[in-house]
Scaffold this active site. Structure first.
Site, PDB file in Angstrom:
ATOM      1  NE  ARG A 184      -4.527   3.062   0.074  1.00 42.33           N
ATOM      2  CZ  ARG A 184      -5.594   2.355   0.417  1.00 42.33           C
ATOM      3  NH1 ARG A 184      -6.795   2.753   0.040  1.00 42.33           N
ATOM      4  NH2 ARG A 184      -5.478   1.275   1.144  1.00 42.33           N
ATOM      5  CG  ASP A 237      -2.039   0.982   1.147  1.00 47.47           C
ATOM      6  OD1 ASP A 237      -1.873   2.042   0.484  1.00 47.47           O
ATOM      7  OD2 ASP A 237      -3.090   0.729   1.745  1.00 47.47           O
TER       8      ASP A 237
END
Length: 145
Positions: A127, A125
């Site tokens: 983000r 991930d």
């Protein structure tokens, strides 16, 4: 730091919202967005949805994910009860649309989302949710739900 670049009124199928665009510079072509129900009371606990962009789910209703349904349900809830939708422009867990589509091809070969992202050389991930903190501070949100 991301700062508010512009604000506008946005009538939608869910109700009336204010839309805010946040970027480091006014010329950024893909700013992060915040939408608040025009009746939101910022002096109380404010319901928040942080939603990462998912073009395939949000716009094309892809069966690979339930992002579009999550977005739609959140907008309905915010329209009814007040709150803020933060829409982060971080397609594909932050790897971008082209890489996300490459990951789809790997998923068709049996990898899951995390395995596909790692295979492409990314973290599971990528983000950055700190952007949402800048947005919440700018909107004057003191407590969230």
């Amino acid at each position: 730091m991301y700062i508010r670049q512009v604000q506008a009124h946005l009538p939608t199928k869910w109700g009336d919202f204010n839309i805010f665009a946040y970027a480091k510079e006014h010329s950024d072509i893909q700013p992060h967005l915040a939408l608040d129900n025009t009746a939101t009371d910022f002096t109380t606990v404010v319901p928040i949805r942080i939603h990462s962009e998912c073009l395939t789910g949000d716009l094309f209703s892809s069966n690979r994910c339930d992002c579009g349904e999550q977005f739609d349900e959140s907008m309905r809830t915010i329209a009814q009860h007040g709150g803020v939708m933060i829409y982060l422009r971080q397609e594909g867990r932050g790897i971008g649309l082209i890489n996300k589509l490459d990951a789809y091809n790997l998923q068709d070969q049996g990898l899951d989302t995390i395995e596909a992202n790692v295979h492409l050389g990314f973290e599971p991930d990528e983000r950055d949710f700190d952007i949402a903190i800048d947005i919440l501070r700018d909107l004057g949100v003191k407590a969230i739900d």
